[in-house]
Structure formats: structure tokens, C-alpha cells
Design an enzyme around this catalytic site. Sequence first.
Site, PDB file in Angstrom:
ATOM      1  N   GLU A 232       8.342 -14.362 -11.891  1.00  0.00           N
ATOM      2  CA  GLU A 232       7.730 -13.261 -11.252  1.00  0.00           C
ATOM      3  C   GLU A 232       6.927 -12.238 -12.141  1.00  0.00           C
ATOM      4  O   GLU A 232       6.034 -11.589 -12.003  1.00  0.00           O
ATOM      5  CB  GLU A 232       8.111 -12.361 -10.029  1.00  0.00           C
ATOM      6  CG  GLU A 232       9.562 -11.600 -10.487  1.00  0.00           C
ATOM      7  CD  GLU A 232      10.036 -11.047  -9.437  1.00  0.00           C
ATOM      8  OE1 GLU A 232       9.441 -10.618  -8.322  1.00  0.00           O
ATOM      9  OE2 GLU A 232      11.381 -10.721  -9.500  1.00  0.00           O
TER      10      GLU A 232
ATOM     11  N   LYS B  56       6.079  -4.048  -3.952  1.00  0.00           N
ATOM     12  CA  LYS B  56       7.476  -4.034  -3.955  1.00  0.00           C
ATOM     13  C   LYS B  56       8.011  -3.952  -2.373  1.00  0.00           C
ATOM     14  O   LYS B  56       9.155  -4.550  -2.028  1.00  0.00           O
ATOM     15  CB  LYS B  56       8.067  -2.363  -4.460  1.00  0.00           C
ATOM     16  CG  LYS B  56       9.378  -2.154  -4.478  1.00  0.00           C
ATOM     17  CD  LYS B  56       9.918  -2.655  -5.752  1.00  0.00           C
ATOM     18  CE  LYS B  56      11.424  -2.358  -5.633  1.00  0.00           C
ATOM     19  NZ  LYS B  56      12.161  -3.353  -6.679  1.00  0.00           N
TER      20      LYS B  56
ATOM     21  N   ARG C 275       3.804  -0.074  -5.032  1.00  0.00           N
ATOM     22  CA  ARG C 275       3.681  -0.842  -3.610  1.00  0.00           C
ATOM     23  C   ARG C 275       2.513  -1.583  -3.508  1.00  0.00           C
ATOM     24  O   ARG C 275       2.107  -2.216  -2.420  1.00  0.00           O
ATOM     25  CB  ARG C 275       3.624   0.069  -2.447  1.00  0.00           C
ATOM     26  CG  ARG C 275       4.872   0.799  -2.424  1.00  0.00           C
ATOM     27  CD  ARG C 275       4.981   2.231  -1.457  1.00  0.00           C
ATOM     28  NE  ARG C 275       4.495   1.781  -0.137  1.00  0.00           N
ATOM     29  CZ  ARG C 275       5.689   1.506   0.812  1.00  0.00           C
ATOM     30  NH1 ARG C 275       7.137   1.678   0.346  1.00  0.00           N
ATOM     31  NH2 ARG C 275       5.337   0.897   1.964  1.00  0.00           N
TER      32      ARG C 275
ATOM     33  N   GLU D 193      17.958 -16.814  -8.975  1.00  0.00           N
ATOM     34  CA  GLU D 193      17.682 -15.278  -9.108  1.00  0.00           C
ATOM     35  C   GLU D 193      17.020 -15.259 -10.668  1.00  0.00           C
ATOM     36  O   GLU D 193      16.110 -14.478 -10.949  1.00  0.00           O
ATOM     37  CB  GLU D 193      18.800 -14.423  -8.852  1.00  0.00           C
ATOM     38  CG  GLU D 193      18.443 -13.122  -9.250  1.00  0.00           C
ATOM     39  CD  GLU D 193      17.228 -12.167  -8.355  1.00  0.00           C
ATOM     40  OE1 GLU D 193      16.821 -12.947  -7.508  1.00  0.00           O
ATOM     41  OE2 GLU D 193      17.070 -11.310  -8.901  1.00  0.00           O
TER      42      GLU D 193
ATOM     43  N   CYS E 245       0.923  -1.153  -0.017  1.00  0.00           N
ATOM     44  CA  CYS E 245       0.059   0.001  -0.254  1.00  0.00           C
ATOM     45  C   CYS E 245       0.951   1.343  -0.087  1.00  0.00           C
ATOM     46  O   CYS E 245       2.099   1.282   0.528  1.00  0.00           O
ATOM     47  CB  CYS E 245      -0.975   0.171   1.273  1.00  0.00           C
ATOM     48  SG  CYS E 245      -2.047  -1.297   1.194  1.00  0.00           S
TER      49      CYS E 245
ATOM     50  N   HIS F 121      19.813 -35.658  -8.463  1.00  0.00           N
ATOM     51  CA  HIS F 121      18.976 -36.364  -7.342  1.00  0.00           C
ATOM     52  C   HIS F 121      17.672 -35.952  -7.725  1.00  0.00           C
ATOM     53  O   HIS F 121      16.779 -36.184  -6.487  1.00  0.00           O
ATOM     54  CB  HIS F 121      19.655 -35.620  -6.161  1.00  0.00           C
ATOM     55  CG  HIS F 121      20.942 -35.890  -6.033  1.00  0.00           C
ATOM     56  ND1 HIS F 121      21.778 -37.144  -5.435  1.00  0.00           N
ATOM     57  CD2 HIS F 121      22.048 -34.870  -6.160  1.00  0.00           C
ATOM     58  CE1 HIS F 121      22.912 -37.033  -5.526  1.00  0.00           C
ATOM     59  NE2 HIS F 121      23.083 -35.653  -5.916  1.00  0.00           N
TER      60      HIS F 121
ATOM     61  N   LYS G 259      13.142 -14.226 -11.416  1.00  0.00           N
ATOM     62  CA  LYS G 259      12.913 -13.082 -12.254  1.00  0.00           C
ATOM     63  C   LYS G 259      11.803 -13.635 -13.535  1.00  0.00           C
ATOM     64  O   LYS G 259      10.920 -12.707 -13.733  1.00  0.00           O
ATOM     65  CB  LYS G 259      13.888 -12.431 -13.146  1.00  0.00           C
ATOM     66  CG  LYS G 259      15.103 -11.692 -12.298  1.00  0.00           C
ATOM     67  CD  LYS G 259      14.682 -10.397 -11.657  1.00  0.00           C
ATOM     68  CE  LYS G 259      14.069 -10.170 -10.529  1.00  0.00           C
ATOM     69  NZ  LYS G 259      14.665 -10.089  -9.140  1.00  0.00           N
TER      70      LYS G 259
ATOM     71  N   ASN H 205      -1.659   2.186   5.698  1.00  0.00           N
ATOM     72  CA  ASN H 205      -0.734   0.900   5.167  1.00  0.00           C
ATOM     73  C   ASN H 205      -0.261   0.212   6.482  1.00  0.00           C
ATOM     74  O   ASN H 205       0.412   0.869   7.543  1.00  0.00           O
ATOM     75  CB  ASN H 205       0.549   1.646   4.573  1.00  0.00           C
ATOM     76  CG  ASN H 205       1.701   0.728   4.289  1.00  0.00           C
ATOM     77  OD1 ASN H 205       1.407  -0.679   4.077  1.00  0.00           O
ATOM     78  ND2 ASN H 205       2.923   1.068   4.251  1.00  0.00           N
ATOM     79  N   GLY H 206      -0.590  -1.272   6.355  1.00  0.00           N
ATOM     80  CA  GLY H 206      -0.232  -1.889   7.691  1.00  0.00           C
ATOM     81  C   GLY H 206      -1.264  -2.804   7.820  1.00  0.00           C
ATOM     82  O   GLY H 206      -2.130  -3.069   7.194  1.00  0.00           O
TER      83      GLY H 206
ATOM     84  N   TRP I 190      -2.612  -2.717  -1.660  1.00  0.00           N
ATOM     85  CA  TRP I 190      -2.257  -4.076  -1.793  1.00  0.00           C
ATOM     86  C   TRP I 190      -3.331  -4.908  -0.851  1.00  0.00           C
ATOM     87  O   TRP I 190      -3.055  -4.651   0.357  1.00  0.00           O
ATOM     88  CB  TRP I 190      -0.794  -4.336  -1.568  1.00  0.00           C
ATOM     89  CG  TRP I 190      -0.300  -5.681  -1.888  1.00  0.00           C
ATOM     90  CD1 TRP I 190      -0.034  -6.066  -3.335  1.00  0.00           C
ATOM     91  CD2 TRP I 190      -0.308  -6.762  -1.078  1.00  0.00           C
ATOM     92  NE1 TRP I 190       0.388  -7.442  -3.241  1.00  0.00           N
ATOM     93  CE2 TRP I 190       0.358  -7.706  -2.034  1.00  0.00           C
ATOM     94  CE3 TRP I 190      -0.349  -7.042   0.197  1.00  0.00           C
ATOM     95  CZ2 TRP I 190       0.576  -9.052  -1.535  1.00  0.00           C
ATOM     96  CZ3 TRP I 190       0.053  -8.152   0.706  1.00  0.00           C
ATOM     97  CH2 TRP I 190       0.322  -9.308  -0.089  1.00  0.00           C
TER      98      TRP I 190
END
Length: 610
Positions: free
Chosen positions: A490, A605, A27, A483, A2, A506, A487, A98-99, A74
Site C-alpha cells: 500500500e 483512511k 481521509r 500484514e 472525504c 501448493h 504494508k 462525505n458519503g 476521495w
Amino acid sequence: MCGIVGYVGGAECVPILIDGLKRLEYRGYDSAGLAIHDGQKIDVVRAVGKLRELERALEQRPLSGQTGIGHTRWATHGSPTEVNAHPHVAGDVAVIHNGIIENHLALRAELEAGGRSFASDTDTEIIAHLVDEELRRDADLEQAVRGALRRVQGAYAIAVTSVREPARLVVAKSASPLVIGLGEGENFCGSDIPALLPYTRRMIVLEDGQMAVLERDGVRLSTLDGASVEPQVRSIDWSPVMAEKEGYKHFMLKEIFEQPRAIEDTLRGRLDREHGDIAGVEFGLTQADAAAIERVVLLACGTSHHAAMIGRYYIEELAGLGASVELASEFRGRDPVVGSGDLVVAISQSGETLDTLMAARLAKGKGARVLAIANVMGSAIPRMADGELYTRAGPEIGVASTKCFTTQVAALLMLAAYIGRRRQVLSPERLGALVEEMARLPHLMRDVLQGTRQLVANLARRYLTARDVLFLGRGLSFPIALEGALKLKEISYVHAEGYAAGEMKHGPIALIDSEVPVLVVVPDDSCRERSMSNLQEAKARGGRIIAVSTEGDDEVGRLADDRIEVPAADPLLSPLLTILPLQLYAYYVADLKGTDVDQPRNLAKTVTVE
Ligand code: F6R
């Protein structure tokens, strides 16, 4: 998660708030809204979806005023619908938040029993009601917010406006970030620095347990208990254009190409080439502190965790210390054995990731020394740490981290070399040579980006229909494989897995067939021979091999279906070169698929929830 923004001053505030929200949209982008005080009343417009939906709604219902608050969401409590979008209004009060308010269910039951009815499923609406209740007991807005927050448990950054006080905002924070921007005859608040950069570079980073009253001509800080606080005004050296796309199609692409500059800035003044040392940065560690370290624990989440994995190799190799890497969320779930003698390095682009913050606090509480590596100045993790090192990547807007990853890796390399030298594990000759190699990095990275861009775009097109992609690497290339896979997942929503190349046999080797591209990261380092065996194993199962290797490695060239080359460099630098084509690969696949590269679905983010 948010984004919140607020304005009080003499200008028409709607464009300022929308502009701020655009800079904060990374965000969260489930829904958005504004509440504007026109001097008489507060009007609210909200819309589901991205900001452009809010802009469309504002065309239908224009707002005007000189005091206002805005929010991009969000969703945590309550699905992303218009009624759950912020601002939330109760009586004379409008709130953005936000929270997460942890005791919201108990408070809601109590307020409902007292006759209040709720319009949304959110935890935030509780705050609006609590503040309104206080106002009705003749409190002013500041007292009312203070009274309401006494009852609330959890994480919040809030901005509140009231019909009764047209030219005033009250803001407060606990755990979620909040920055105040100081203007001339106007003041601002926002979730982070980039939101306010076009308007001011003079900022106050609010601490946990603080609140502030913003008026046109001044800002007053106090604790939640009412004690006044002397503000510490920071001058921010990021420029507004750093938060613009500058002609690139997406922020992510711009940020990928910014990496040589970001690394240059991160190393600037910290490499002493004359004496072949790391200088101008102490990491909060004296020579005696460095000598006393018994172990290093690296804490992080997501991409920063991959940087931490590379950091472990550096610490072991250059500083001769045992090192462990921890997912911050898992570290918190145990009773970890950590204490004095341990250097805990908390790595976070935002400096606000809740799991990393809490894990670092846990370690500090057990007596460890905490060093923060962060990108956002004045953010929570560096503030609680004993020492800090800022990467100087500039604002990272694309949700998928790129330039912050590489600058974190560079910071960890400096840290390991610094400790190694002070512990006299790393010889002056080796360090001198490494410093020279690091100074070449921006130039090498530029070469890789320019030299591989077209080839990688072509490969992305060729393998566009692949449903699964594997990434393999050993040693320093294992975190790069992870990584590269993250990328791709996402931003393109293609299933991808990163594996330690030696682990293939394995189990995961069963996934390989002629439909599966296998990206093998195999630079010329001490793992090369063994990685070559794994490459052959994948090829023998019909996998289509794309190798990322060192220039001139003809053996790789003969085996791989496609080859992406990076220049020869000290093996410790290889992750900073091999990651670049993998970032580009993910970018081009996503762009060709037409996904929302900068704001991929379900993500945000800065992750300030657990
Ligand atoms: C992925 C990504 C995330 C972050 C993670 C931690 O591209 O950006 O995985 O790395 O959410 O964020 P910070 O570094 O801000 O703690």
C-alpha cells in the site's frame, strides 16, 4: 472518506479551515475546496490535487470571512476534477458532503425536469439544489436542510451554509461521521476529532438521524424530524501534539515509533499485576456472560482483519472457544449463521468502516452480542455495540495503520485472557505469567525498534529494486506475513504477497527465484520447526531469505541471507514484536522510492463506502 470541516465565530476562518483540512487530508486527497461567507455573499475556491494546490489557488484568490466550510475529497461519484470538487453551490446554498447519496440519479432527473441545471457529476450537488429549492419556499436554512434530507437516501455527513444566514451552519449526519467542537464565541464541525483538537476538546459526536445548527454563541441539536435533542458533551483527552509529526519525516514513522507508548496506554489500568489478572475493563461481559459464550466471531477489514486473525488464535488458545474470522464485506454478502450464544467482536481503528459497521449490525439483528474494539472514541461501531474496548493509540494519521494494529492485537489478547479466566479455561498461573509478559511489552517493543531500525533501512536499500516480495509465516506469524505484505503494497506499490508458509508448496513456490526476496517470520514458537522446513524449501529455489527470528537462533542465522532478531518472549506476544521490522521495511522501501508515505495513491483512511 472525504473530510469535512466547518467554522462559525469571530475569527478569520480560512486558516482554521485549512488547518482542519490538513488534519483530515488522510481521509481523501483528490481535490479540496472552501466556501466562505463574507457577510454578504459566499465565495468558493476549489482545486484538484492535494491541499497545497488549494493553498496555491487561495494565494491567487484570497478569501475572507467568519463563517465557512471546507472539504477534502476521495472521489466516488465523478472523477477528481475541479467542477466535481466540493463545496457545491446551487443558488444561495453551499454544501460539503462525505458519503454517498444512493437515489441521486432519480433526484437529479427530477430536478433537471424542474429546470435546474447541474455543474458537476457528483451526488452531492443534489443536496445543494434540494436545500435551495426549500429556501425558495421561504424556509429558513434549518428547515430547508431538514426538508431536503427527507428526500435523500444514503450515507451523509453534510455542512451547509446559505447566503441568507451569514453566521450559521447547519450540519446533519446519517452513517458518515460528524463531530461538533464547542469553543468560546465560536463553534466547529469536522469529520473527526483530530481536525478540531487545536481549538477545543469539548465535542459532541452527532448520532445518525441528527442535525445541528451552529452559531457563534451556541449549538442546537435536533432529530431530522425536528425533535430537540439534549447534547452529550464529551471531553476528549487526546492532545493536539498527538496529531503532529514531532520531528519525524512522516506520520507513519512517528506512529511506528509510538507503538511502545500506545501499547503502554492501551494496557494501562487493565493489567492487574498484583492478582495476575485482566482488570478495570469488563468488555460489557459479566462472568455469567463469559460462561455463556458458545463461539466468537471476529469481524474486520484490512489491517484490522489481520489483527482479528491473531485474535482467533488467542480466543482458541486462551478461552478454549471456537472462533471464526470474517472479512466484514464478505460476511455481509451472505446470510451468515450467527445468533445468541455468539460473541461478535467488531474491530476497527476508525470505528466507522461501513462494511464492519453493517456486518456488526447484521449480527446484532440476528441476536448476537456485539463487542467493539475501536480507537476513535464515540465512533459509530462502539456506539452500536453492546460493549466496547478502546485502544488508546491516539490519533493515527498515516493512512497505513501501524500503532492501531498492535494495540488491537493487545486488546484481543486481553479479551481472550479475560474470557478464558472467567470460563476457568485459563489457569491463574498461566494468566499471571502472561500478564507479567504483557507488562514487559513496551520495553521489548522499544528494543526491537531501536535495535532493528538501521539494519532494516539497509535491507530496504539492498532489495529496493525487487519487483515482487514474498512474506511467509505460520500460526501467529501467518497474519503477520499478510500484514507485512499489505504494508509494503500500500505504501511502496511493490507487489507483495503474504502466505501461510505451509501453503507455499501448493502453488506459490513457483514464484520464487533469485530475484525474489522472501521474508520468513519464524519466531521461536511451536511452529518453528515446520517453518524452518519451508524456509529451506524457499532457499533451495534460490530465494533470498530475510528471516525475522528470535535472538540467538543460530540455525536461522546459518540458513538465512539476512536475519532480523527480536527478543525472546512468550510466543503469544511474538506478533507484537515481529511486525515492527516489517512495518519499518515497508516504510523505508516507500521512502527510498519517494512515494507519498502518509497518503498513498488511491487510498483513504476511513472507508465509509461499500
Ligand atoms: C491498511 C489499513 C486498512 C484498514 C481498513 C479498516 O494499512 O489501514 O486496511 O485497516 O481500512 O479500517 P478500520 O480499522 O478503521 O476499520
